[in-house]
Write a protein that holds these residues in place. Sequence first.
Motif, PDB file in Angstrom:
ATOM      1  N   THR A 154       0.813  -1.220   0.000  1.00 16.34           N
ATOM      2  CA  THR A 154       0.000   0.000   0.000  1.00 16.34           C
ATOM      3  C   THR A 154       0.840   1.261   0.000  1.00 16.34           C
ATOM      4  N   HIS A 155       2.041   1.210   0.607  1.00 13.09           N
ATOM      5  CA  HIS A 155       2.941   2.358   0.542  1.00 13.09           C
ATOM      6  C   HIS A 155       4.338   1.959   0.996  1.00 13.09           C
ATOM      7  N   VAL A 156       5.299   2.761   0.548  1.00 18.27           N
ATOM      8  CA  VAL A 156       6.698   2.578   0.952  1.00 18.27           C
ATOM      9  C   VAL A 156       6.899   3.252   2.297  1.00 18.27           C
ATOM     10  N   LEU A 157       7.591   2.581   3.199  1.00 15.16           N
ATOM     11  CA  LEU A 157       7.920   3.165   4.497  1.00 15.16           C
ATOM     12  C   LEU A 157       9.114   4.098   4.339  1.00 15.16           C
ATOM     13  N   VAL A 158       8.958   5.318   4.800  1.00 13.83           N
ATOM     14  CA  VAL A 158      10.030   6.315   4.705  1.00 13.83           C
ATOM     15  C   VAL A 158      10.308   6.867   6.095  1.00 13.83           C
ATOM     16  N   ARG A 159      11.540   6.741   6.540  1.00 20.97           N
ATOM     17  CA  ARG A 159      11.952   7.289   7.835  1.00 20.97           C
ATOM     18  C   ARG A 159      13.254   8.054   7.655  1.00 20.97           C
ATOM     19  N   ASP A 160      13.286   9.272   8.214  1.00 24.48           N
ATOM     20  CA  ASP A 160      14.451  10.152   8.078  1.00 24.48           C
ATOM     21  C   ASP A 160      14.813  10.354   6.608  1.00 24.48           C
ATOM     22  N   GLY A 161      13.766  10.433   5.791  1.00 24.78           N
ATOM     23  CA  GLY A 161      13.965  10.699   4.373  1.00 24.78           C
ATOM     24  C   GLY A 161      14.414   9.526   3.552  1.00 24.78           C
ATOM     25  N   ARG A 162      14.489   8.323   4.123  1.00 17.85           N
ATOM     26  CA  ARG A 162      15.017   7.149   3.434  1.00 17.85           C
ATOM     27  C   ARG A 162      13.991   6.030   3.400  1.00 17.85           C
ATOM     28  N   VAL A 179       8.146  -1.604   3.322  1.00 21.60           N
ATOM     29  CA  VAL A 179       6.825  -1.358   2.753  1.00 21.60           C
ATOM     30  C   VAL A 179       5.758  -1.782   3.759  1.00 21.60           C
ATOM     31  N   SER A 180       4.599  -1.182   3.616  1.00 23.05           N
ATOM     32  CA  SER A 180       3.418  -1.626   4.351  1.00 23.05           C
ATOM     33  C   SER A 180       2.550  -2.420   3.391  1.00 23.05           C
ATOM     34  N   VAL A 181       2.085  -3.593   3.820  1.00 21.41           N
ATOM     35  CA  VAL A 181       1.324  -4.465   2.935  1.00 21.41           C
ATOM     36  C   VAL A 181      -0.010  -4.842   3.576  1.00 21.41           C
ATOM     37  N   GLU A 182      -0.915  -5.262   2.711  1.00 22.17           N
ATOM     38  CA  GLU A 182      -2.198  -5.801   3.168  1.00 22.17           C
ATOM     39  C   GLU A 182      -2.506  -7.051   2.374  1.00 22.17           C
ATOM     40  N   ARG A 183      -2.836  -8.113   3.074  1.00 18.26           N
ATOM     41  CA  ARG A 183      -3.405  -9.277   2.416  1.00 18.26           C
ATOM     42  C   ARG A 183      -4.907  -9.082   2.297  1.00 18.26           C
ATOM     43  N   ARG A 184      -5.513  -9.823   1.405  1.00 18.19           N
ATOM     44  CA  ARG A 184      -6.939  -9.638   1.155  1.00 18.19           C
ATOM     45  C   ARG A 184      -7.777  -9.886   2.397  1.00 18.19           C
ATOM     46  N   ASP A 185      -7.278 -10.710   3.291  1.00 14.24           N
ATOM     47  CA  ASP A 185      -8.061 -11.070   4.474  1.00 14.24           C
ATOM     48  C   ASP A 185      -7.361 -10.662   5.768  1.00 14.24           C
ATOM     49  N   GLY A 186      -6.465  -9.662   5.681  1.00 15.55           N
ATOM     50  CA  GLY A 186      -5.705  -9.329   6.876  1.00 15.55           C
ATOM     51  C   GLY A 186      -5.550  -7.837   7.092  1.00 15.55           C
ATOM     52  N   ALA A 187      -4.986  -7.494   8.222  1.00 14.96           N
ATOM     53  CA  ALA A 187      -4.732  -6.104   8.578  1.00 14.96           C
ATOM     54  C   ALA A 187      -3.398  -5.655   7.981  1.00 14.96           C
ATOM     55  N   PRO A 188      -3.169  -4.356   7.883  1.00 12.68           N
ATOM     56  CA  PRO A 188      -1.887  -3.853   7.386  1.00 12.68           C
ATOM     57  C   PRO A 188      -0.729  -4.333   8.251  1.00 12.68           C
ATOM     58  N   GLN A 189       0.390  -4.575   7.604  1.00 13.93           N
ATOM     59  CA  GLN A 189       1.590  -4.998   8.323  1.00 13.93           C
ATOM     60  C   GLN A 189       2.805  -4.389   7.654  1.00 13.93           C
ATOM     61  N   VAL A 228       0.322  11.987 -13.767  1.00 17.29           N
ATOM     62  CA  VAL A 228      -0.307  11.100 -12.802  1.00 17.29           C
ATOM     63  C   VAL A 228      -0.347  11.853 -11.481  1.00 17.29           C
ATOM     64  N   SER A 229      -1.483  11.829 -10.796  1.00 16.31           N
ATOM     65  CA  SER A 229      -1.598  12.568  -9.542  1.00 16.31           C
ATOM     66  C   SER A 229      -2.279  11.720  -8.483  1.00 16.31           C
ATOM     67  N   CYS A 230      -2.043  12.084  -7.225  1.00 13.96           N
ATOM     68  CA  CYS A 230      -2.658  11.427  -6.074  1.00 13.96           C
ATOM     69  C   CYS A 230      -3.395  12.457  -5.227  1.00 13.96           C
ATOM     70  N   THR A 231      -4.435  11.999  -4.556  1.00  8.97           N
ATOM     71  CA  THR A 231      -5.145  12.818  -3.577  1.00  8.97           C
ATOM     72  C   THR A 231      -4.808  12.291  -2.193  1.00  8.97           C
ATOM     73  N   PRO A 232      -4.011  13.043  -1.404  1.00  6.35           N
ATOM     74  CA  PRO A 232      -3.612  12.550  -0.075  1.00  6.35           C
ATOM     75  C   PRO A 232      -4.812  12.305   0.838  1.00  6.35           C
ATOM     76  N   GLY A 233      -4.708  11.297   1.665  1.00  8.42           N
ATOM     77  CA  GLY A 233      -5.745  10.955   2.632  1.00  8.42           C
ATOM     78  C   GLY A 233      -5.188  10.027   3.689  1.00  8.42           C
ATOM     79  N   GLU A 234      -6.017   9.669   4.637  1.00  6.97           N
ATOM     80  CA  GLU A 234      -5.557   8.801   5.729  1.00  6.97           C
ATOM     81  C   GLU A 234      -5.298   7.380   5.255  1.00  6.97           C
ATOM     82  N   ARG A 235      -6.150   6.879   4.355  1.00  3.30           N
ATOM     83  CA  ARG A 235      -6.001   5.489   3.921  1.00  3.30           C
ATOM     84  C   ARG A 235      -5.062   5.397   2.727  1.00  3.30           C
ATOM     85  N   ARG A 236      -4.171   4.422   2.791  1.00  5.45           N
ATOM     86  CA  ARG A 236      -3.247   4.142   1.690  1.00  5.45           C
ATOM     87  C   ARG A 236      -3.691   2.870   0.966  1.00  5.45           C
ATOM     88  N   PRO A 237      -3.460   2.756  -0.345  1.00  5.53           N
ATOM     89  CA  PRO A 237      -2.869   3.771  -1.205  1.00  5.53           C
ATOM     90  C   PRO A 237      -3.826   4.925  -1.507  1.00  5.53           C
TER      91      PRO A 237
END
Length: 514
Positions: free
Chosen positions: A223-231, A235-245, A355-364
């Motif tokens: 759903t999105h790449v994890l970025v910490r301290d600019g690096r 990644v954060s992932v979701e399975r079809r039947d699971g919570a984000p991890q 290509v553009s994105c609309t930021p929001g709480e839910r990813r992607p």
Amino acid sequence: MPSAAHRGPLPAFARTIVVGAGLAGLELVDELARQGGDDILLIEAGGADDLRHVNVAHDARTALRLWLDSRTDPAFTRPWTSLTPPHYGGSSGMRRRLGGRGLYWYGVTLPIEPWALAEPWWPRAVVRDLTESWRGGPSLYERVGERLHTWTHRHAPGSAPAPRPPETHVGALHLRPTPMARRLASDGGWYAYSALDDWRDPLTGTWRAAPRGVRLLTATEATHVLVRDGRACGVSVERRDGAPQEIAAEQVVLCAGTLQSSGLALQALHDAGADGPVELHGLADHIVQGVFLRLADEQAQRLNQVLPTGSYYAPCAPGARSNLFVDVHGEEPDGSVVVEIRAMGEQLDQDSSRVSCTPGERRPWPLAVRSRPSDADRVLLRSQREAITECYRQLCGAVGLKERALDFSDYEDPGRGNDFALPENLATARPGEPVTWCNQLGTEDHEGGTLPLGGVLDDRHEFRAVPGLYAAGPATFPRLGAANPTLTTLALAHRLAALLAERTGSTTRQNRSR
């Protein structure tokens, strides 16, 4: 079936994460493992229910329908909104399955033309590696071309190399056989190259094993790449039947197709503190239009003498930024033969395509696409029509057919797309009557250009603004050229694999020395 893709807990860490298991992702992982990379995690949002090419898994008509009538394909999805229909609407979308669009690919392997693969658009180092020499040896185009040649002509029970038609002339037009990485199955089907051939049986789909050091997750969306301290750090992932991890990593590579990779990149750039709108410019697809012609009786016999069944191509005049293709299909039950003449060219002046994105709480974040032909593209459309008309004229003269005027429709509102090739549509074409068609942007499935090398990426494929994040595939092309993008996609995947292997080895040595 790859059981590791379906069972067991998600890993907490991988040295290298590759997002997307289409042509680029599979080739990258396969080559990285071959060069000694280890602890590689390949993540694919689609399933792994059938690992065969559609033209092996289905009869020719069904396979064609799955490709041209996307509504019939369970793997099809369009995870974006088009702001400029009909472009990037209709049959434009993704094929979410292990193997991706590579399991529909026709196998064309043309290199990007020198007029497009050049400075100032492409970094000099990349041009040199592709066309001149890679690390003191043959160029990447040569190396990958040899690899594909070996694959095509290898001994494999149940299949054989696809025959190549002869080089020939139609009037003044010089036609060469279209280079293809394709094999024929003994039951009449065919399949094109995929790195999956090292992982599964291409005829039965029976799973063998992923390369050593590679773990595979399917039906798992990044759903999105994890970025910490600019690096980038995972990644954060979701399975079809699971919570984000979250899954941590030393390096992340985006190979999820141009638009999906662009969406993930936009989120990562935003999280890294990039200023400005959440959008990427430079989106381009190939502009394609053509004509179908059914020939019968004496004209069909003459055609067989001039142009045997097969696929041919010829570069158009340099200013047209296009290649001309002539495909002669096999004989129909009624004895007629269908010829397709089409031009494929480069969309240019891409600043208005984005290509553009609309930021929001839910990813992607929701993804939107805006793209229309520019003034330069309309000049290309006219040049293509002139080339198609001249080829049609030469063909009519060669087979003794009375020439008719070609009625090209408005590219923005065409009457027919390439889905006219579906059997029920093509059956309406009368012998001797040409039928024109054209594709809209996004429907050729060659889109690229949003994450260009030398621009958003440096010449080592790494994001300038997000260290540790890389990308592969046509999204990284600064210019598309007129050629099918696959040969360049494979070659650049080999280049990136070597760079990642070096970086991983260097990191490993540093860690061991501490």
